[in-house]
Design an enzyme around this catalytic site. Structure first.
Site, PDB file in Angstrom:
ATOM      1  N   ARG A  33       0.842  -1.214   0.000  1.00 52.98           N
ATOM      2  CA  ARG A  33       0.000   0.000   0.000  1.00 52.98           C
ATOM      3  C   ARG A  33       0.864   1.247   0.000  1.00 52.98           C
ATOM      4  NH1 ARG A  33      -3.775  -0.965   5.150  1.00 52.98           N
ATOM      5  NH2 ARG A  33      -1.718  -1.417   6.009  1.00 52.98           N
ATOM      6  N   LYS A  82      -1.577 -16.804   7.487  1.00 54.01           N
ATOM      7  CA  LYS A  82      -1.988 -17.885   8.395  1.00 54.01           C
ATOM      8  C   LYS A  82      -3.041 -17.323   9.347  1.00 54.01           C
ATOM      9  CE  LYS A  82       2.567 -20.134   8.402  1.00 54.01           C
ATOM     10  NZ  LYS A  82       3.772 -20.465   9.213  1.00 54.01           N
ATOM     11  N   GLY A 110       4.261 -24.195   7.284  1.00 51.82           N
ATOM     12  CA  GLY A 110       5.526 -24.746   7.773  1.00 51.82           C
ATOM     13  C   GLY A 110       6.298 -23.752   8.616  1.00 51.82           C
ATOM     14  N   SER A 112       8.605 -21.144   9.615  1.00 51.58           N
ATOM     15  CA  SER A 112       9.309 -20.174   8.750  1.00 51.58           C
ATOM     16  C   SER A 112       9.292 -18.783   9.357  1.00 51.58           C
ATOM     17  CB  SER A 112       8.631 -20.148   7.387  1.00 51.58           C
ATOM     18  OG  SER A 112       7.222 -19.956   7.568  1.00 51.58           O
ATOM     19  N   ALA A 114      10.273 -15.191   9.279  1.00 53.12           N
ATOM     20  CA  ALA A 114      10.743 -14.302   8.206  1.00 53.12           C
ATOM     21  C   ALA A 114      12.177 -13.843   8.474  1.00 53.12           C
ATOM     22  CB  ALA A 114       9.808 -13.109   8.089  1.00 53.12           C
ATOM     23  N   LYS A 164      -1.668 -22.950  15.486  1.00 56.83           N
ATOM     24  CA  LYS A 164      -0.372 -22.898  16.207  1.00 56.83           C
ATOM     25  C   LYS A 164      -0.110 -21.493  16.741  1.00 56.83           C
ATOM     26  CE  LYS A 164       2.292 -20.603  13.126  1.00 56.83           C
ATOM     27  NZ  LYS A 164       3.177 -19.448  13.417  1.00 56.83           N
ATOM     28  N   ASP A 217       5.717 -26.271  12.767  1.00 56.04           N
ATOM     29  CA  ASP A 217       5.462 -24.832  12.966  1.00 56.04           C
ATOM     30  C   ASP A 217       5.099 -24.539  14.420  1.00 56.04           C
ATOM     31  OD1 ASP A 217       3.566 -22.443  10.897  1.00 56.04           O
ATOM     32  OD2 ASP A 217       5.337 -22.217  12.155  1.00 56.04           O
ATOM     33  N   SER A 227       8.688 -15.273  17.772  1.00 62.13           N
ATOM     34  CA  SER A 227       7.272 -15.326  17.391  1.00 62.13           C
ATOM     35  C   SER A 227       6.505 -14.148  17.960  1.00 62.13           C
ATOM     36  CB  SER A 227       6.648 -16.625  17.912  1.00 62.13           C
ATOM     37  OG  SER A 227       5.232 -16.488  17.997  1.00 62.13           O
ATOM     38  N   ARG A 228       5.776 -13.433  17.105  1.00 62.25           N
ATOM     39  CA  ARG A 228       4.941 -12.330  17.579  1.00 62.25           C
ATOM     40  C   ARG A 228       3.859 -12.846  18.507  1.00 62.25           C
ATOM     41  NH1 ARG A 228       5.126 -10.476  12.080  1.00 62.25           N
ATOM     42  NH2 ARG A 228       4.070 -12.441  11.737  1.00 62.25           N
TER      43      ARG A 228
HETATM   44  N1  LIG Z   1       6.598 -12.822   9.875  1.00 58.77           N
HETATM   45  C1  LIG Z   1       6.741 -14.127   9.750  1.00 58.77           C
HETATM   46  O1  LIG Z   1       7.720 -14.716  10.247  1.00 58.77           O
HETATM   47  C2  LIG Z   1       5.690 -14.947   9.015  1.00 58.77           C
HETATM   48  C3  LIG Z   1       6.036 -16.212   8.550  1.00 58.77           C
HETATM   49  C4  LIG Z   1       5.062 -16.994   7.923  1.00 58.77           C
HETATM   50  C5  LIG Z   1       3.784 -16.485   7.732  1.00 58.77           C
HETATM   51  N2  LIG Z   1       3.489 -15.227   8.171  1.00 58.77           N
HETATM   52  C6  LIG Z   1       2.116 -14.743   7.915  1.00 58.77           C
HETATM   53  O2  LIG Z   1       2.185 -13.744   6.885  1.00 58.77           O
HETATM   54  C7  LIG Z   1       1.109 -12.816   7.047  1.00 58.77           C
HETATM   55  C8  LIG Z   1       1.684 -11.419   7.046  1.00 58.77           C
HETATM   56  O3  LIG Z   1       2.470 -11.337   8.208  1.00 58.77           O
HETATM   57  P1  LIG Z   1       3.750 -10.382   8.337  1.00 58.77           P
HETATM   58  O4  LIG Z   1       4.703 -11.087   9.238  1.00 58.77           O
HETATM   59  O5  LIG Z   1       4.227  -9.937   7.002  1.00 58.77           O
HETATM   60  O6  LIG Z   1       3.081  -9.174   9.122  1.00 58.77           O
HETATM   61  P2  LIG Z   1       3.571  -7.649   9.228  1.00 58.77           P
HETATM   62  O7  LIG Z   1       2.785  -7.070  10.338  1.00 58.77           O
HETATM   63  O8  LIG Z   1       5.061  -7.622   9.262  1.00 58.77           O
HETATM   64  O9  LIG Z   1       3.127  -7.021   7.837  1.00 58.77           O
HETATM   65  C9  LIG Z   1       1.793  -7.025   7.437  1.00 58.77           C
HETATM   66  C10 LIG Z   1       1.766  -6.185   6.175  1.00 58.77           C
HETATM   67  O10 LIG Z   1       0.435  -6.214   5.650  1.00 58.77           O
HETATM   68  C11 LIG Z   1       0.100  -4.895   5.272  1.00 58.77           C
HETATM   69  N3  LIG Z   1      -1.353  -4.746   5.355  1.00 58.77           N
HETATM   70  C12 LIG Z   1      -2.106  -4.703   6.462  1.00 58.77           C
HETATM   71  N4  LIG Z   1      -3.401  -4.536   6.135  1.00 58.77           N
HETATM   72  C13 LIG Z   1      -3.443  -4.479   4.783  1.00 58.77           C
HETATM   73  C14 LIG Z   1      -4.484  -4.310   3.827  1.00 58.77           C
HETATM   74  N5  LIG Z   1      -5.751  -4.173   4.239  1.00 58.77           N
HETATM   75  N6  LIG Z   1      -4.170  -4.289   2.510  1.00 58.77           N
HETATM   76  C15 LIG Z   1      -2.886  -4.427   2.114  1.00 58.77           C
HETATM   77  N7  LIG Z   1      -1.839  -4.592   2.957  1.00 58.77           N
HETATM   78  C16 LIG Z   1      -2.141  -4.620   4.280  1.00 58.77           C
HETATM   79  C17 LIG Z   1       0.809  -3.997   6.267  1.00 58.77           C
HETATM   80  O11 LIG Z   1       0.986  -2.716   5.729  1.00 58.77           O
HETATM   81  C18 LIG Z   1       2.128  -4.733   6.442  1.00 58.77           C
HETATM   82  O12 LIG Z   1       3.072  -4.302   5.498  1.00 58.77           O
HETATM   83  C19 LIG Z   1       0.416 -13.198   8.373  1.00 58.77           C
HETATM   84  O13 LIG Z   1      -0.723 -13.984   8.099  1.00 58.77           O
HETATM   85  C20 LIG Z   1       1.476 -14.059   9.080  1.00 58.77           C
HETATM   86  O14 LIG Z   1       0.898 -15.008   9.965  1.00 58.77           O
HETATM   87  C21 LIG Z   1       4.399 -14.448   8.814  1.00 58.77           C
HETATM   88  O1  LIG Z   2       5.717 -14.528  14.427  1.00 53.39           O
HETATM   89  P1  LIG Z   2       4.537 -15.480  14.315  1.00 53.39           P
HETATM   90  O2  LIG Z   2       4.075 -15.984  15.644  1.00 53.39           O
HETATM   91  O3  LIG Z   2       3.450 -14.867  13.479  1.00 53.39           O
HETATM   92  O4  LIG Z   2       5.052 -16.793  13.521  1.00 53.39           O
HETATM   93  C1  LIG Z   2       5.640 -16.585  12.272  1.00 53.39           C
HETATM   94  C2  LIG Z   2       5.515 -17.847  11.416  1.00 53.39           C
HETATM   95  O5  LIG Z   2       4.168 -18.256  11.259  1.00 53.39           O
HETATM   96  C3  LIG Z   2       6.373 -18.975  11.913  1.00 53.39           C
HETATM   97  O6  LIG Z   2       6.226 -20.103  11.063  1.00 53.39           O
END
Ligand SMILES: NC(=O)c1ccc[n+]([C@@H]2O[C@H](COP(=O)([O-])OP(=O)(O)OC[C@H]3O[C@@H](n4cnc5c(N)ncnc54)[C@H](O)[C@@H]3O)[C@@H](O)[C@H]2O)c1
Ligand SMILES: O=P(O)(O)OC[C@H](O)CO
Length: 298
Positions: A33, A82, A110, A112, A114, A164, A217, A227-228
């Site tokens: 965005r 997720k 899985g 992961s 970031a 999870k 996971d 983990s957040r």
């Molecule tokens: N961070 C990790 O380690 C990780 C790993 C695997 C899966 N995930 C999953 O990935 C997804 C994203 O998580 P993240 O870690 O990137 O979160 P984050 O909080 O770091 O980023 C979320 C992003 O989404 C954007 N966003 C929020 N609302 C939005 C909207 N309405 N339209 C467009 N963009 C929007 C935000 O601006 C931000 O850039 C979540 O479902 C999370 O569970 C995260």
């Molecule tokens: O930081 P969390 O708790 O959103 O976990 C991140 C990923 O889902 C780990 O696999």
């Protein structure tokens, strides 16, 4: 549509990590965005014109985002989110089904973090889709440090990846209350059983919960301050208000809304999910120590 092109939608922690990984072998665009200073950042229109899309926006935002932005032109989609939609209890595959044929959609699951993927550290991911062809079309884009597996069990992977996060909140509370490793291990093990029980109701395969999507996971997320969701649990154990915890976190913690979704679904379908129910009550203000007593009751 630009044949053979690939783009990540969402430049949060996971979107940027996936963009880094998918840029190792080929040009990978990224959009969000707000414009960010990232290599190959493009506007949404350009990204949407790619043949392969990875959508990494928070689960609770997906329905509105698709409604406002998505036009299906035959793209192949990997969902990186997720969570379970709290307002409706719908799974992500049900939401996407309103916009994209299931054979064009896969779900990443899985262990992961970031923060490790963006450093190029090794990891293993599952690409879950009704179409093995979709997995085979995405697999070559992944770098050598990510081993990918295919599974047809979309609902199992979705539930595992979402549940999870709720269990990670519970584990963070356990850690914060200094209940000990015996308690934490028991909580995680019983949480895995609960997750599988919940998944079985919706037709998930047991094996999905024993593999990367479930146990893998869960063990990762429920045992690390990376983990957040785990950090939300730590904050709750210190009687911090949820709004303060989330403000300080500054990132999404999907387990908060997913706890609400699981609580609703388990009550609606009479599925025994005591840990998730207690997490929901704690998120609503119940004292975690009272939840502990209730969970320990035989
Ligand atoms: N961070 C990790 O380690 C990780 C790993 C695997 C899966 N995930 C999953 O990935 C997804 C994203 O998580 P993240 O870690 O990137 O979160 P984050 O909080 O770091 O980023 C979320 C992003 O989404 C954007 N966003 C929020 N609302 C939005 C909207 N309405 N339209 C467009 N963009 C929007 C935000 O601006 C931000 O850039 C979540 O479902 C999370 O569970 C995260
Ligand atoms: O930081 P969390 O708790 O959103 O976990 C991140 C990923 O889902 C780990 O696999």
């Amino acid at each position: 549509m630009q044949k053979g092109s690939i783009a990540v939608i969402g430049a949060g922690k996971w979107g940027q990590a996936l963009h880094f990984a998918l840029s190792q072998k080929q040009k990978c665009y990224i959009t969000s965005r707000t414009k960010k200073d990232i290599e190959n950042f493009v506007d949404l229109k350009t990204a949407m014109d790619c043949e392969y899309l990875i959508i990494a926006i928070p689960a609770q935002e997906i329905r509105s985002w698709l409604k406002e932005n998505f036009i299906f032109k035959g793209q192949k989609i990997l969902v990186a989110s997720k969570g379970i939609e709290a307002t409706t209890g719908e799974f992500l595959n049900e939401i996407y089904a309103n916009f994209i044929p299931s054979e064009n959609v896969g779900f990443i699951s899985g262990p992961s973090f970031a923060a490790e993927v963006i450093k190029g550290l090794p990891c293993a991911l599952v690409i879950n889709s009704t179409s093995k062809k979709l997995y085979e079309s995405f697999q070559p884009f992944f770098p050598n440090f990510i081993k990918t597996y295919y599974s047809v069990d979309v609902i199992g992977a979705e539930i595992a990846g979402a549940y999870k996060n709720v269990l990670a909140i519970a584990s963070g509370i356990c850690e914060g209350l200094q209940l000990g490793k015996n308690a934490q291990a028991s909580l995680i093990a019983r949480g895995l059983v609960e997750m599988q029980r919940f998944g079985k109701y919706f037709g998930a395969k047991k094996s999905s919960f024993l593999g990367l999507s479930g146990a893998g996971d869960l063990f990762l997320t429920a045992n690390s301050t990376m983990s957040r969701n785990f950090r939300v649990g730590l904050g709750l154990s210190q009687s911090k208000k949820l709004c303060v915890i989330l403000e300080e976190l500054g990132e999404v913690a999907e387990g908060v809304k997913t706890a609400d979704a699981i609580d609703k679904l388990s009550k609606k379908y009479k599925i025994y999910t005591p840990i998730a129910n207690e997490v929901k009550l704690i998120l609503d203000g119940k004292n975690p120590k009272d939840s502990l007593k209730d969970l320990l009751k035989n």
